[in-house]
Design an enzyme around this catalytic site. Structure first.
Site, PDB file in Angstrom:
ATOM      1  N   ARG A  30      14.860   9.243 -10.719  1.00  0.00           N
ATOM      2  CA  ARG A  30      13.512   9.615 -11.522  1.00  0.00           C
ATOM      3  C   ARG A  30      13.546   8.849 -12.034  1.00  0.00           C
ATOM      4  O   ARG A  30      12.672   7.813 -12.001  1.00  0.00           O
ATOM      5  CB  ARG A  30      13.407  10.977 -11.983  1.00  0.00           C
ATOM      6  CG  ARG A  30      12.118  11.165 -12.101  1.00  0.00           C
ATOM      7  CD  ARG A  30      11.302  12.179 -12.740  1.00  0.00           C
ATOM      8  NE  ARG A  30      12.531  13.917 -12.707  1.00  0.00           N
ATOM      9  CZ  ARG A  30      13.536  14.001 -13.563  1.00  0.00           C
ATOM     10  NH1 ARG A  30      13.157  12.944 -14.530  1.00  0.00           N
ATOM     11  NH2 ARG A  30      13.749  14.620 -14.498  1.00  0.00           N
ATOM     12  N   ASP A  45      -9.076  -2.165 -11.733  1.00  0.00           N
ATOM     13  CA  ASP A  45      -8.880  -1.516 -10.368  1.00  0.00           C
ATOM     14  C   ASP A  45      -8.306  -2.074  -9.881  1.00  0.00           C
ATOM     15  O   ASP A  45      -9.870  -3.214  -8.768  1.00  0.00           O
ATOM     16  CB  ASP A  45      -9.185   0.293 -10.179  1.00  0.00           C
ATOM     17  CG  ASP A  45      -8.455   1.101  -8.471  1.00  0.00           C
ATOM     18  OD1 ASP A  45      -8.002  -0.150  -7.809  1.00  0.00           O
ATOM     19  OD2 ASP A  45      -8.654   1.746  -8.397  1.00  0.00           O
ATOM     20  N   LYS A  74      -2.910  -0.030   0.255  1.00  0.00           N
ATOM     21  CA  LYS A  74      -4.085  -0.310   0.834  1.00  0.00           C
ATOM     22  C   LYS A  74      -2.891  -1.923   0.937  1.00  0.00           C
ATOM     23  O   LYS A  74      -2.286  -1.668   1.971  1.00  0.00           O
ATOM     24  CB  LYS A  74      -4.783  -0.113  -0.103  1.00  0.00           C
ATOM     25  CG  LYS A  74      -4.688   0.907  -1.021  1.00  0.00           C
ATOM     26  CD  LYS A  74      -5.667   1.899   0.297  1.00  0.00           C
ATOM     27  CE  LYS A  74      -5.874   2.755   0.395  1.00  0.00           C
ATOM     28  NZ  LYS A  74      -5.976   4.282  -0.650  1.00  0.00           N
TER      29      LYS A  74
HETATM   30  O1  P1T Z   1      -5.193   7.282  -2.215  1.00  0.00           O
HETATM   31  P1  P1T Z   1      -3.661   6.054  -3.324  1.00  0.00           P
HETATM   32  O2  P1T Z   1      -3.064   5.636  -3.379  1.00  0.00           O
HETATM   33  O3  P1T Z   1      -3.818   7.344  -4.761  1.00  0.00           O
HETATM   34  O4  P1T Z   1      -5.209   5.681  -4.456  1.00  0.00           O
HETATM   35  C1  P1T Z   1      -5.725   5.919  -4.828  1.00  0.00           C
HETATM   36  C2  P1T Z   1      -6.950   4.552  -4.920  1.00  0.00           C
HETATM   37  C3  P1T Z   1      -7.489   4.277  -6.064  1.00  0.00           C
HETATM   38  N1  P1T Z   1      -8.133   3.258  -5.954  1.00  0.00           N
HETATM   39  C4  P1T Z   1      -9.345   2.812  -5.027  1.00  0.00           C
HETATM   40  C5  P1T Z   1      -9.723   1.431  -4.958  1.00  0.00           C
HETATM   41  C6  P1T Z   1      -8.859   3.375  -4.054  1.00  0.00           C
HETATM   42  O5  P1T Z   1      -9.541   2.980  -2.461  1.00  0.00           O
HETATM   43  C7  P1T Z   1      -8.447   4.258  -3.770  1.00  0.00           C
HETATM   44  C8  P1T Z   1      -7.983   5.078  -2.283  1.00  0.00           C
HETATM   45  N2  P1T Z   1      -8.794   5.148  -1.007  1.00  0.00           N
HETATM   46  C9  P1T Z   1      -8.687   4.905  -0.197  1.00  0.00           C
HETATM   47  C10 P1T Z   1      -8.014   6.226  -0.070  1.00  0.00           C
HETATM   48  C11 P1T Z   1     -10.359   4.988   0.583  1.00  0.00           C
HETATM   49  O6  P1T Z   1     -10.105   5.088   1.980  1.00  0.00           O
HETATM   50  O7  P1T Z   1     -11.266   4.469  -0.172  1.00  0.00           O
END
Ligand code: P1T
Length: 379
Positions: free
Chosen positions: A46, A170, A195
């Site tokens: 961890r 972000d 992503k």
């Molecule tokens: O899904 P996760 O890895 O927890 O990420 C969250 C997140 C944070 N910031 C942005 C700009 C995001 O688009 C997302 C997650 N978004 C999607 C799942 C979506 O389809 O928009």
């Protein structure tokens, strides 16, 4: 080192035991110690894992930052940043942002006494008016999810720096290939690694990149103390994904530009939100701030009829209807009922997010097939 070379090599050395060019997956929960406290720098997985360390160093290099810290998801990274604050602290965020980010802010941290306001940060004057002596952080998405608005990072950083407010960007939609917020004055960059960085729709992960040593130490403490760490297999998949980030992003940008231009001239489409279109309000800013316009866009159909929007989303053959973005395959999302459903309808509509909006993550398939798919689905 230039970006493409960093994507493939930064922070990555051949395995010291075997010379393996690919970073091994250290699938272990613990590390053997010679005597209590005498070890090779690794105690418990961890706290540290070598596959994760390599990925963290690579991500830091891609964002021109000093420290990279990975979490089990993008929201896990957001959660760690919000834990830096205390009851009474105020946070100002973009009024167009991922629904899950809005949800953790309002439904989780507001309950613990943090205060949030959501402002159109495309207008720096609106931010200036919203700042109070209790404001501790400004949270930007740019381009925003799902309306692809552009926020001027340099202009906002000038306002926050002067007041000792932290600026978080972000950078999920742009990816580090197209935009490096730390170079523009941001204090912290956050990614949903799920992503573009991962890029193959096979991993959920988050990351924070920053320069400040004290904040990095606090975030690494939170990573270990709260435990939202990614596993080594996922770190390996992301390291592999990043090796082609620059090549994928080039094709995402080219394809999205063609798709946006096609949609813009379609008689049944009333509006296309894509920063690569010259009439997009953030087009000039995008040219200054980014190195390309990205693979995300959204659009509205003429007449704004829900049944017609649903029909289009049901009719795709190459685009798949699903949450997420940034993978090699094209995806279509209905933000109002999917990614942004946790934002109340009145709030969504006040900020311009219509129930009929369709969002596309344009993949790297043959663009003619994508356009043909749109043509048959829209009719
Ligand atoms: O899904 P996760 O890895 O927890 O990420 C969250 C997140 C944070 N910031 C942005 C700009 C995001 O688009 C997302 C997650 N978004 C999607 C799942 C979506 O389809 O928009």
């Amino acid at each position: 080192m230039n970006f493409a070379t960093k994507a493939i090599h930064a922070g990555i050395e051949p395995d010291p035991t075997t010379g393996a060019i690919m970073t091994p997956i250290y699938q272990t929960s613990t590390y053997v110690q010679e005597s209590p406290g005498k070890h090779k720098g690794y105690e418990y997985a961890r706290t540290q894992n070598p596959t994760r360390t390599v990925l963290q160093n690579n991500l830091a290099a891609l964002e021109n930052g000093k420290h990279g810290i990975c979490y089990a998801s993008g929201l896990g990274a957001t959660d760690a940043i919000l834990k830096l604050f205390r009851p009474g602290d105020e946070i100002i965020a973009s009024n167009d942002l991922y629904g899950g980010t809005y949800r953790i802010m309002v439904r989780v941290y507001q309950e613990f006494g943090l205060k949030f306001s959501f402002v159109n940060l495309a207008d720096p004057a609106a931010l200036e008016a919203a700042i109070t002596p209790a404001t501790k952080m400004v949270w930007i998405e740019t381009p925003t999810n799902p309306l692809l608005r552009l926020v001027d990072i340099t202009a906002i950083a000038a306002l926050t720096r002067a007041r000792g407010i932290r600026l978080v960007v972000d950078n999920t939609f742009a990816s580090p290939y197209l935009q490096n917020p730390l170079d523009l004055g941001a204090d912290i960059v956050v990614h949903s690694v799920t992503k573009y960085l991962g890029g193959h729709s096979d991993t959920v992960m988050g990351a924070i990149i920053l320069n400040d040593d004290d904040t990095a130490q606090q975030l690494a403490f939170i990573q270990n103390a709260c435990g939202a760490v990614p596993g080594p297999q996922d770190c390996f998949l992301v390291l592999r994904g990043i090796k082609t980030l620059h090549v994928r992003m080039q094709r995402h940008c080219e394809n999205a530009q063609r798709v946006a231009e096609y949609l813009q001239q379609h008689p049944k489409v009333s509006r296309v939100h894509y920063p690569g279109l010259p009439d997009h309000p953030g087009h000039e800013l995008a040219k200054r701030q980014m190195r390309g316009f990205g693979g995300m866009l959204s659009f509205e159909l003429a007449g704004d009829r829900m049944d017609e929007a649903v029909h289009v989303m049901e009719s795709f053959g190459v685009f798949s209807l699903g949450e997420s973005l940034g993978g090699v395959e094209s995806l279509c999302t209905h933000p109002a009922s999917m990614t942004h459903a946790s934002i109340p309808k009145e709030e969504r509509e006040k900020n311009g997010l219509k129930d009929t909006l369709i969002r596309l993550s344009v993949g790297i398939e043959d663009v003619d097939d994508l356009i043909q798919d749109l043509a048959q689905a829209i009719g």
